[in-house]
Structure formats: structure tokens, C-alpha cells
Design an enzyme around this catalytic site. Structure first.
Site, short mmCIF file in Angstrom:
data_model
loop_
_atom_site.label_atom_id
_atom_site.label_comp_id
_atom_site.label_asym_id
_atom_site.label_seq_id
_atom_site.Cartn_x
_atom_site.Cartn_y
_atom_site.Cartn_z
N ARG A 1 -0.65 -2.43 -1.26
CA ARG A 1 0.54 -4.05 -1.10
C ARG A 1 1.71 -3.61 0.17
O ARG A 1 1.90 -2.61 0.68
CB ARG A 1 1.57 -3.84 -2.24
CG ARG A 1 0.55 -4.01 -4.15
CD ARG A 1 0.02 -5.59 -3.73
NE ARG A 1 -0.44 -5.76 -4.96
CZ ARG A 1 -1.73 -5.91 -4.88
NH1 ARG A 1 -2.48 -5.27 -4.29
NH2 ARG A 1 -2.44 -6.01 -6.46
N HIS B 1 -5.67 -9.08 3.46
CA HIS B 1 -5.89 -8.57 2.15
C HIS B 1 -6.93 -8.89 1.23
O HIS B 1 -7.89 -9.09 0.57
CB HIS B 1 -4.68 -9.82 0.99
CG HIS B 1 -4.60 -8.77 -0.20
ND1 HIS B 1 -3.40 -9.08 -1.04
CD2 HIS B 1 -5.10 -7.99 -0.91
CE1 HIS B 1 -3.59 -8.67 -2.28
NE2 HIS B 1 -4.57 -7.42 -2.07
P1 NDP Z 1 -4.34 3.35 -10.31
O1 NDP Z 1 -3.28 3.12 -11.05
O2 NDP Z 1 -6.00 3.80 -10.84
O3 NDP Z 1 -4.07 4.92 -10.04
C1 NDP Z 1 -2.80 4.87 -9.35
C2 NDP Z 1 -2.35 6.39 -8.68
O4 NDP Z 1 -0.71 5.76 -8.14
C3 NDP Z 1 -2.58 7.30 -9.48
O5 NDP Z 1 -3.11 8.60 -8.64
C4 NDP Z 1 -0.48 7.55 -9.57
O6 NDP Z 1 -1.12 8.74 -9.98
C5 NDP Z 1 -0.68 7.35 -8.53
N1 NDP Z 1 0.99 7.17 -8.76
C6 NDP Z 1 1.65 6.15 -9.82
N2 NDP Z 1 2.92 5.95 -8.79
C7 NDP Z 1 3.26 7.41 -8.15
C8 NDP Z 1 4.36 7.39 -7.70
N3 NDP Z 1 5.37 7.13 -8.14
N4 NDP Z 1 4.25 9.03 -7.52
C9 NDP Z 1 3.48 9.56 -7.14
N5 NDP Z 1 1.83 9.09 -6.95
C10 NDP Z 1 2.07 7.53 -8.32
O7 NDP Z 1 -5.08 2.30 -9.94
P2 NDP Z 1 -5.48 2.03 -8.66
O8 NDP Z 1 -6.59 2.57 -8.08
O9 NDP Z 1 -6.82 0.88 -9.46
O10 NDP Z 1 -5.30 0.78 -7.53
C11 NDP Z 1 -3.94 1.03 -6.87
C12 NDP Z 1 -3.49 0.29 -5.94
O11 NDP Z 1 -4.71 -0.44 -5.12
C13 NDP Z 1 -3.08 -1.20 -7.29
O12 NDP Z 1 -2.64 -1.37 -7.88
C14 NDP Z 1 -3.51 -2.48 -6.16
O13 NDP Z 1 -1.40 -2.49 -5.52
C15 NDP Z 1 -4.53 -1.84 -4.87
N6 NDP Z 1 -5.35 -2.44 -4.89
C16 NDP Z 1 -5.55 -3.64 -3.33
C17 NDP Z 1 -6.78 -4.49 -3.13
C18 NDP Z 1 -6.63 -5.12 -1.69
O14 NDP Z 1 -8.01 -5.84 -1.54
N7 NDP Z 1 -6.58 -4.33 -1.39
C19 NDP Z 1 -8.13 -4.43 -4.28
C20 NDP Z 1 -7.57 -3.60 -5.02
C21 NDP Z 1 -6.39 -2.85 -5.48
P3 NDP Z 1 -1.16 9.44 -11.10
O15 NDP Z 1 -2.62 9.70 -11.02
O16 NDP Z 1 -0.80 10.99 -11.49
O17 NDP Z 1 -0.38 8.37 -12.40
C1 OXD Z 2 -5.79 -5.93 -6.21
C2 OXD Z 2 -6.07 -6.89 -5.07
O1 OXD Z 2 -5.24 -5.89 -6.50
O2 OXD Z 2 -7.05 -7.45 -4.67
O3 OXD Z 2 -6.97 -5.95 -7.13
O4 OXD Z 2 -5.16 -6.20 -4.63
#
Ligand code: NDP
Ligand code: OXD
Length: 318
Positions: A233, A281
Site C-alpha cells: 500500500r 496498482h
Molecule cells: P496476510 O495477512 O496473509 O499477511 C500479512 C503479513 O504481514 C503477516 O506475515 C503478518 O505477520 C505481517 N504483519 C502484519 N502486521 C505486522 C506488523 N505490525 N509487524 C510485522 N509484521 C506484520 O496478507 P497478504 O499476504 O494476503 O497481503 C498483504 C498485503 O498485500 C495486503 O494487505 C494488500 O495491502 C497487499 N496487496 C497488494 C496488491 C497489489 O496489487 N498491489 C494485491 C494484493 C495484496 P504474522 O504472520 O505474524 O501475522
Molecule cells: C488487494 C489489492 O489488496 O489488489 O487485493 O490491492
């Protein structure tokens, strides 16, 4: 009666209707799938809506459906919903976990990591200058990639980078056991993670704990000449701090897919910055034909009175 409402201005609702019709042959999507706000006429009563399929729903819209049993997000990140004070917190919120979404994000990350690792950002400029030279190349086995976030997306990207031979570390809240990947976890290990990371990839959710995490202080903790790839993001990056680090050469180049303001305003310095590779994006776009399977399964679970899978924890923010 059960009805589905679709609230998104991002995609063609017919693609989702069609994909869900195929994934749920037992339902009548021509009758029970309603698009907010234009195609609500066939619905007698908003109470009939038990499922909302949403992507960045307009503020206040979800409150109109008092019978909701689940809000299913048509993307992975739920930050825009949690930021809206009007979302009904008592309704289970489901995020997207889908093999195609994961696969496509991994492709994006591999592409950007290889682009910088193999110096294509420099060779591109050399081509324009008709400059035929070879540059020194670091061995993949020595190249240290660090991924912020080790969830669905970060974990998969890490595995693929390991398979290519990179030295990979992840940073998350809890400890991870991923074969061949070094796990750093918790805020007090962030500095050590950054210190060893030459190519930084951000795949964190945007929460109060991660907003602005790529800033002057954390960028300074990366080694001189590091690279930044942000596919999560725009709010993760303090944009002026990144620009300053690029201008000083401390950060050699960045690949940015997401921005604080989207679409990126024409006046943004990122458009023309020589150290920035930019995309609109698109790192991973939701694929209705693939995602519909998990969505259909969750709708069935909710309608049987069971808890849906891939629930968001509102207090954690993801
Ligand atoms: P998940 O919820 O599966 O994973 C999130 C990860 O972030 C976990 O490992 C979590 O730790 C870690 N995390 C969260 N908060 C913290 C923190 N404060 N400190 C350290 N680690 C933290 O999410 P996804 O992998 O499915 O997606 C991640 C992001 O990717 C989405 O939220 C979205 O914003 C972005 N995205 C962007 C897209 C694009 O086209 N640009 C498309 C799809 C997604 P833990 O495992 O320990 O809980
Ligand atoms: C998502 C994105 O969060 O597309 O899936 O950004």
C-alpha cells in the site's frame, strides 16, 4: 430469501456474477446478485441481503443491509474497509486468499527483484545511449532479499526467491518456519532485518502498526545502494523520505506499484524520477474465475451457520 449485493466501482460486476454462477450452480445469480447502487430494483427488501461482495465500498453503504452475515472483500487488503468508521463491525469480514492472486504477486516480485539484481535498470539506460558494456554482476547466492510481511503473499514470494538461490529473510509479527528463509519477527528485530537486506520488498497489510514503515529512519538502516519494492500500500511509504533517499543515492532504485494517492497525480515526482519503476496498482489483480471458488465456499459456510474462512481480525487490522 438470500441475496448478494456487489459494491465495487473497480471491476465489471458481470465478471463476478458469471464466475459465482459457475462456482455456485445451486444458486440463481440472475435473480439473487444485485449491483449497488444501480441494479437494486429486483430486490424487495434490503433485509434479504446476507452477503456483501465489496472492494472499497462507499462509506455508509454497508449499513443499509441489516441482515448481513458476511462481508467478503474482493481483494487481500481490507484497510479501506477498516478505515471507514461506518462498517458494521459485528459482521464477519473475509479477505481474499486465492491461488491466482498469490501466483501473480509472486510473478511481480520475482520480476522486480530480478530486474534490479541483474541491473536491467542500468542496462535500459545504456541501450538508449548505445552503450555496449558488461557490468559486474553479483551472484544470486550472495544477494540478500528481505520481505516485510510473511503471509499468503510474502510467504509465497519468499519460497520462490529461495528456489532461485537468493538469501531470503522475512519480517513478520510472529516467527515463521519457511524452508531456507531467515525469520525476523517483532519491532525490535526490524533494524537487524533491514541491516542485512539489499533488496527490500513490502508485502505488509496497511495497519496502524505498519503505516509509514518505509521512512527516513528505516531507509537509513538499509545498506548503501539498496533497492525498495513496494507492492502493498502507498501508506507504507513516507514518499518524501523515499525521494530524498533516491536523490542521495542511498537507495539505488525503487519499484512502486502503490501510492498514497491513486491514481497517481500527474504532478507526482515519481512519474519521471530516473530511479523509479512505476506501475498502476497492478501487481496482482483479483481473478474472478479463480477467486469464486473460495467465495462460494464461504457463502455456503455462512448460510449453513458456520464461520467463514480467511477471517480478518479487526483489532489486528488484517
Ligand atoms: P496476510 O495477512 O496473509 O499477511 C500479512 C503479513 O504481514 C503477516 O506475515 C503478518 O505477520 C505481517 N504483519 C502484519 N502486521 C505486522 C506488523 N505490525 N509487524 C510485522 N509484521 C506484520 O496478507 P497478504 O499476504 O494476503 O497481503 C498483504 C498485503 O498485500 C495486503 O494487505 C494488500 O495491502 C497487499 N496487496 C497488494 C496488491 C497489489 O496489487 N498491489 C494485491 C494484493 C495484496 P504474522 O504472520 O505474524 O501475522
Ligand atoms: C488487494 C489489492 O489488496 O489488489 O487485493 O490491492
Amino acid at each position: 430469501m438470500n441475496a448478494i449485493v456487489y459494491l465495487s466501482e473497480n471491476d465489471d460486476p458481470e465478471r463476478w456474477r458469471q464466475a459465482l454462477a459457475e462456482a455456485m450452480p445451486e444458486a440463481d445469480m440472475a435473480r439473487d446478485f444485485h449491483v449497488w447502487p444501480d441494479q437494486m430494483a429486483g430486490l424487495k427488501d434490503y433485509d434479504e441481503v446476507d452477503i456483501a461482495l465489496v472492494w472499497r465500498p462507499p462509506s455508509g453503504a454497508l449499513m443499509k443491509f441489516p441482515g448481513l452475515k458476511a462481508i467478503i472483500n474482493l481483494g487481500a487488503g481490507v484497510d479501506s474497509i477498516l478505515d471507514d468508521r461506518t462498517w458494521p463491525r459485528h459482521v464477519p469480514l473475509v479477505r481474499m486468499v486465492d491461488p491466482a492472486l498469490t501466483r501473480h504477486m509472486t510473478e511481480f516480485v520475482l520480476h522486480r527483484v530480478l530486474h534490479f539484481h541483474r541491473k536491467f535498470h542500468i542496462y535500459q539506460g545504456m541501450q538508449r545511449r548505445h552503450d555496449w558494456r558488461e557490468l559486474p554482476q553479483a551472484d544470486t547466492l550472495e544477494r540478500r532479499v528481505g520481505i516485510l510481511g510473511a503471509g499468503q503473499l510474502g510467504g509465497d514470494a519468499a519460497r520462490h526467491l529461495v528456489n532461485l538461490g537468493f538469501r531470503v529473510a522475512v519480517w513478520s509479527r510472529s516467527e515463521k518456519r519457511l524452508g531456507g528463509v531467515e525469520s525476523f519477527y517483532g519491532n525490535n528485530r526490524l533494524a537487524a532485518f533491514l541491516k542485512r537486506t539489499e533488496i527490500l520488498v513490502c508485502l505488509l497489510p496497511l495497519t496502524s502498526g505498519t503505516a509509514g514503515i518505509i521512512n527516513a529512519r528505516t531507509l537509513a538502516q538499509l545498506p548503501q545502494g539498496a533497492f525498495v519494492i513496494n507492492a502493498a500500500r502507498g501508506g507504507h511509504v513516507v514518499e518524501d523520505d523515499l525521494l530524498a533517499a533516491l536523490d542521495s543515492g542511498h537507495i539505488e532504485a525503487a519499484a512502486l506499484d502503490v501510492f498514497r494517492n491513486e491514481p497517481l497525480p500527474d504532478s507526482s515526482p515519481f512519474w519521471d524520477h530516473p530511479g523509479v519503476m512505476l506501475s498502476p496498482h497492478i501487481a496482482s489483480l483479483s481473478v474472478p474465475g479463480s477467486a469464486a471458488a473460495a467465495i462460494a465456499e464461504n457463502i455456503r459456510r455462512v448460510r449453513r451457520g458456520e464461520s467463514p474462512r480467511d477471517l480478518v481480525e479487526p483489532d489486528a487490522g488484517y
